[in-house]
Design an enzyme around this catalytic site. Structure first.
Site, PDB file in Angstrom:
ATOM      1  N   GLU A   1      45.627  66.899  61.469  1.00 33.00           N
ATOM      2  CA  GLU A   1      46.231  65.557  61.427  1.00 33.00           C
ATOM      3  C   GLU A   1      46.862  65.223  60.086  1.00 33.00           C
ATOM      4  O   GLU A   1      47.578  64.231  59.976  1.00 33.00           O
ATOM      5  CB  GLU A   1      45.180  64.491  61.789  1.00 33.00           C
ATOM      6  CG  GLU A   1      44.093  64.203  60.742  1.00 33.00           C
ATOM      7  CD  GLU A   1      42.920  65.166  60.772  1.00 33.00           C
ATOM      8  OE1 GLU A   1      43.082  66.290  61.276  1.00 33.00           O
ATOM      9  OE2 GLU A   1      41.839  64.813  60.265  1.00 33.00           O
TER      10      GLU A   1
ATOM     11  N   CYS B   1      37.128  69.836  61.986  1.00 32.93           N
ATOM     12  CA  CYS B   1      36.240  69.865  60.824  1.00 32.93           C
ATOM     13  C   CYS B   1      34.792  69.588  61.247  1.00 32.93           C
ATOM     14  O   CYS B   1      34.218  70.376  61.999  1.00 32.93           O
ATOM     15  CB  CYS B   1      36.742  68.908  59.748  1.00 32.93           C
ATOM     16  SG  CYS B   1      35.871  69.115  58.197  1.00 32.93           S
ATOM     17  N   TYR B   2      34.221  68.467  60.819  1.00 33.15           N
ATOM     18  CA  TYR B   2      32.848  68.149  61.248  1.00 33.15           C
ATOM     19  C   TYR B   2      32.762  68.164  62.778  1.00 33.15           C
ATOM     20  O   TYR B   2      31.749  68.577  63.350  1.00 33.15           O
ATOM     21  CB  TYR B   2      32.468  66.770  60.695  1.00 33.15           C
ATOM     22  CG  TYR B   2      31.069  66.325  61.072  1.00 33.15           C
ATOM     23  CD1 TYR B   2      29.968  66.937  60.522  1.00 33.15           C
ATOM     24  CD2 TYR B   2      30.879  65.295  62.005  1.00 33.15           C
ATOM     25  CE1 TYR B   2      28.680  66.534  60.872  1.00 33.15           C
ATOM     26  CE2 TYR B   2      29.602  64.885  62.353  1.00 33.15           C
ATOM     27  CZ  TYR B   2      28.509  65.511  61.782  1.00 33.15           C
ATOM     28  OH  TYR B   2      27.249  65.124  62.131  1.00 33.15           O
TER      29      TYR B   2
ATOM     30  N   GLY C   1      33.983  64.231  59.364  1.00 32.85           N
ATOM     31  CA  GLY C   1      33.056  63.203  58.891  1.00 32.85           C
ATOM     32  C   GLY C   1      32.185  63.744  57.782  1.00 32.85           C
ATOM     33  O   GLY C   1      32.096  64.952  57.582  1.00 32.85           O
TER      34      GLY C   1
ATOM     35  N   SER D   1      52.471  41.325  44.393  1.00 31.54           N
ATOM     36  CA  SER D   1      52.263  42.213  43.235  1.00 31.54           C
ATOM     37  C   SER D   1      53.580  42.760  42.717  1.00 31.54           C
ATOM     38  O   SER D   1      53.628  43.366  41.652  1.00 31.54           O
ATOM     39  CB  SER D   1      51.378  43.383  43.637  1.00 31.54           C
ATOM     40  OG  SER D   1      52.123  44.261  44.465  1.00 31.54           O
ATOM     41  N   GLY D   2      54.641  42.582  43.520  1.00 30.23           N
ATOM     42  CA  GLY D   2      55.920  43.173  43.130  1.00 30.23           C
ATOM     43  C   GLY D   2      56.159  44.488  43.841  1.00 30.23           C
ATOM     44  O   GLY D   2      57.248  45.035  43.802  1.00 30.23           O
ATOM     45  N   GLY D   3      55.130  45.014  44.489  1.00 33.50           N
ATOM     46  CA  GLY D   3      55.249  46.275  45.216  1.00 33.50           C
ATOM     47  C   GLY D   3      55.649  46.054  46.657  1.00 33.50           C
ATOM     48  O   GLY D   3      55.785  44.910  47.118  1.00 33.50           O
ATOM     49  N   VAL D   4      55.792  47.166  47.357  1.00 35.52           N
ATOM     50  CA  VAL D   4      56.341  47.075  48.707  1.00 35.52           C
ATOM     51  C   VAL D   4      55.361  46.427  49.715  1.00 35.52           C
ATOM     52  O   VAL D   4      55.783  45.659  50.578  1.00 35.52           O
ATOM     53  CB  VAL D   4      56.841  48.466  49.177  1.00 35.52           C
ATOM     54  CG1 VAL D   4      55.725  49.460  49.328  1.00 35.52           C
ATOM     55  CG2 VAL D   4      57.627  48.362  50.457  1.00 35.52           C
ATOM     56  N   ASP D   5      54.065  46.676  49.571  1.00 38.79           N
ATOM     57  CA  ASP D   5      53.120  46.166  50.586  1.00 38.79           C
ATOM     58  C   ASP D   5      53.062  44.639  50.609  1.00 38.79           C
ATOM     59  O   ASP D   5      53.195  44.009  51.668  1.00 38.79           O
ATOM     60  CB  ASP D   5      51.697  46.701  50.344  1.00 38.79           C
ATOM     61  CG  ASP D   5      51.651  48.208  50.250  1.00 38.79           C
ATOM     62  OD1 ASP D   5      52.595  48.844  50.738  1.00 38.79           O
ATOM     63  OD2 ASP D   5      50.691  48.734  49.674  1.00 38.79           O
ATOM     64  N   SER D   6      52.857  44.052  49.439  1.00 40.17           N
ATOM     65  CA  SER D   6      52.739  42.592  49.444  1.00 40.17           C
ATOM     66  C   SER D   6      54.101  41.942  49.736  1.00 40.17           C
ATOM     67  O   SER D   6      54.165  40.874  50.345  1.00 40.17           O
ATOM     68  CB  SER D   6      52.150  42.079  48.126  1.00 40.17           C
ATOM     69  OG  SER D   6      52.924  42.494  47.047  1.00 40.17           O
TER      70      SER D   6
ATOM     71  N   LYS E   1      51.828  53.716  53.989  1.00 41.09           N
ATOM     72  CA  LYS E   1      52.922  53.330  53.090  1.00 41.09           C
ATOM     73  C   LYS E   1      54.302  53.712  53.631  1.00 41.09           C
ATOM     74  O   LYS E   1      55.253  52.946  53.524  1.00 41.09           O
ATOM     75  CB  LYS E   1      52.683  53.999  51.744  1.00 41.09           C
ATOM     76  CG  LYS E   1      53.633  53.629  50.669  1.00 41.09           C
ATOM     77  CD  LYS E   1      53.385  52.269  50.079  1.00 41.09           C
ATOM     78  CE  LYS E   1      52.300  52.294  49.057  1.00 41.09           C
ATOM     79  NZ  LYS E   1      51.947  50.996  48.527  1.00 41.09           N
TER      80      LYS E   1
ATOM     81  N   HIS F   1      42.091  70.395  59.069  1.00 45.55           N
ATOM     82  CA  HIS F   1      42.550  69.094  59.586  1.00 45.55           C
ATOM     83  C   HIS F   1      44.017  69.160  60.046  1.00 45.55           C
ATOM     84  O   HIS F   1      44.919  69.054  59.204  1.00 45.55           O
ATOM     85  CB  HIS F   1      42.431  68.030  58.485  1.00 45.55           C
ATOM     86  CG  HIS F   1      41.024  67.652  58.177  1.00 45.55           C
ATOM     87  ND1 HIS F   1      40.399  66.568  58.744  1.00 45.55           N
ATOM     88  CD2 HIS F   1      40.109  68.237  57.378  1.00 45.55           C
ATOM     89  CE1 HIS F   1      39.157  66.484  58.297  1.00 45.55           C
ATOM     90  NE2 HIS F   1      38.949  67.490  57.469  1.00 45.55           N
TER      91      HIS F   1
END
Ligand code: XMP
Length: 512
Positions: free
Chosen positions: A169, A80-81, A53, A226-231, A368, A167
């Site tokens: 993770e 870490c923190y 954090g 948007s043409g990308g994978v997410d949308s 992603k 970290h």
């Protein structure tokens, strides 16, 4: 009852701890770091993890967990923190350091800690801290160090408390998965089994489609494609739920890469989505006139997207807006109570406070690599799934300073050269993004015996799995040489090319 309770002190990567623990088949829950003791004990956790954090444990009002937490006598992993919390609250000492430790670091463990069982003595870890642990609490032993941090890991096996300043993770920490599994197995005694770190796509699709059906009922939805994978993946999921009651809008902001709008149109002809194309180039460039501050640019772009979409939603009487928001967008735009805002991702913090449509964001919890995996299972064309990541605010966040059409055209040419040359080589690692940045630095040059005073383009190539951490890709010198020569020869106005050698952290991938 929960297996592992992760107390979130605001790290950018707290959610990755959950993903890491769950990848070993163990259930995990994230809760705010300052949750009350009664709230925590009601969950009957079998183990705790304290996340990293941005706070400092030694300052007035530093973010700390309820001190009774240690009376639960269950295994604790401080990261870490989180390790600084253990040090400070149990009688050790933490102070401001002299030097930061961000990104790649060499770590050595010192003995036979269960946490590092079966691991080599030295390995690469990723750090992100400035504070320094000066003294560990009594009863604890030192288990690891780096050249900057004499105390980089410590533990008290009798109390089952283990701490790492790095970290585990993040994917850039070598053996991070093994460290988490050692904690879960050897310290907590869970029976771990490695599951896919990706996703149960059938289950995810079934649950999301059902949720979307219940939410939208008989109404209509629109999507900002948007043409990308997410949308695209979001639209496919929503289409599975409501069919052609979904209309997708591709808004050409004029801030796309070279010829990209045309390529996107071509790619989407292969899908069954109902798509409308809107040319809003002039509007975006006009709104960005005179704007220099990156956060203002991002906000304006987010707002302009929404303005355009709201008109379409009203026209169609659609009640829902589908967005391809993924987890890194959420966390960087300040997704948790204690995390810092890094940048306003256009589809999260770029949104106005009041929206006339309800949002559907089916991928909000995913990264992603998980979205790509899901996209493959939904049989989305390869050209869309494998399209290189591109941010919603487009080239506007790769042009330092004011955005003008001339600068966009210049950057598009330089960017195309970077992508063409990188596409020709076969590297051992997967490149997340390769792009050009217009730095807003002008320098002196000489061509054909003539003085020039031209633009400086930076080349950024990064490798990553989930966008939370990244390293600069070791592009061979001869490729960099070709890129530099081609840009200065082919893009008029540019007389200098730089290669960005900064990891994330400390830098983000995009320049703004
Ligand atoms: P940063 O610069 O935050 O980038 O390290 C991580 C990944 O996120 C992308 N990015 C965005 N994507 N809207 C998006 O859809 C945004 O506002 C945005 N900002 C950054 C970036 O391209 C990289 O892949």
């Amino acid at each position: 009852m929960i297996d592992v309770l992760i107390l979130d002190f605001g790290s950018q990567t707290s959610h990755l701890i959950k993903r890491g623990v769950e990848s070993w088949g163990i259930r995990a829950l994230l809760l705010e770091g300052d949750a009350s003791f009664s709230e925590i004990s009601k969950l009957y956790p079998k183990a705790l993890i304290f996340s990293g954090g941005p706070s400092s444990v030694y300052i007035q009002g530093g973010l700390l967990p309820d001190k009774n937490i240690f009376s639960l006598n269950i295994p604790i992993l401080g990261i870490c923190y989180g390790s600084e919390i253990v040090a400070e609250m149990l009688g050790g000492k933490v102070n401001k350091g002299q030097k930061g430790e961000y990104g790649k670091t060499n770590f050595s463990h010192l003995g036979n800690s269960d946490l590092f069982k079966f691991l080599p003595t030295k390995f690469t870890v990723w750090m992100s801290h400035f504070d320094k642990i000066e003294r560990i609490p009594s009863g604890f032993t030192l288990t690891g160090k780096t050249s900057t941090s004499a105390i980089a890991a410590f533990e008290n096996p009798a109390r089952k408390i283990y701490c790492t300043l790095f970290h585990p993770e993040v994917v850039h920490t070598k053996y991070g998965d093994n460290i988490l599994s050692n904690f879960l197995q050897k310290v907590c005694g869970f029976a771990v089994r490695q599951k896919s770190t990706l996703l149960d796509t059938d289950e995810f699709t079934r649950v999301k489609v059902q949720e979307i059906k219940e939410m939208v009922k008989k109404d209509l939805a629109i999507c900002a494609l948007s043409g990308g994978v997410d949308s695209t993946v979001s639209s496919f999921l929503v289409h599975l739920a409501i069919g052609n009651r979904l209309t997708c809008f591709f808004i050409d902001t004029g801030l796309m890469r070279y010829n990209e709008a045309n390529e996107i149109k071509k790619n989407f002809q292969k899908t069954f989505l109902k798509i409308k194309y809107i040319n809003a180039q002039e509007l975006f460039v006009k709104k960005l006139k005179g704007i220099i501050d990156p956060e203002k640019k991002r906000k304006i772009i987010g707002q302009t997207f929404i303005d355009v979409l709201t008109i379409e939603a009203k026209r169609l009487k659609a009640k829902f807006l589908v967005q391809g928001t993924i987890y890194p967008d959420v966390i960087e735009s300040q997704g948790t109570k204690h995390s810092h805002k890094i940048k306003s991702h256009h589809n999260v913090a770029g949104l106005p406070d009041k929206l006339s449509v309800k949002l559907i964001e089916p991928l909000r919890e995913l990264y992603k690599d998980q979205v790509r995996y899901l996209g493959k299972s939904l049989k989305i064309p390869q050209e869309i799934i494998n399209r290189q990541v591109f941010p919603g605010p487009g080239l506007a966040v790769r042009i330092v300073g004011e955005v003008t059409i001339e600068k966009v055209l210049l950057l598009q040419k330089a960017d195309l050269i970077v992508r063409e040359e990188i596409a020709k080589i076969n590297l051992n690692e997967s490149i997340w993004m390769a792009f050009a940045v217009l730095t807003n630095i002008k320098t002196t040059g000489v061509v054909g015996d003539e003085r020039t005073y031209g633009e400086t383009v930076a080349v950024r190539v990064v490798s990553s799995r989930d966008a939370m951490t990244a390293h600069w890709t070791r592009v061979p010198y001869e490729v960099l040489d070709r890129i530099s020569t081609r840009i200065t020869n082919e893009v008029r106005g540019v007389n200098r090319v730089l290669f960005d050698i900064t990891n994330k952290p400390p830098a983000t991938m995009e320049w703004e």
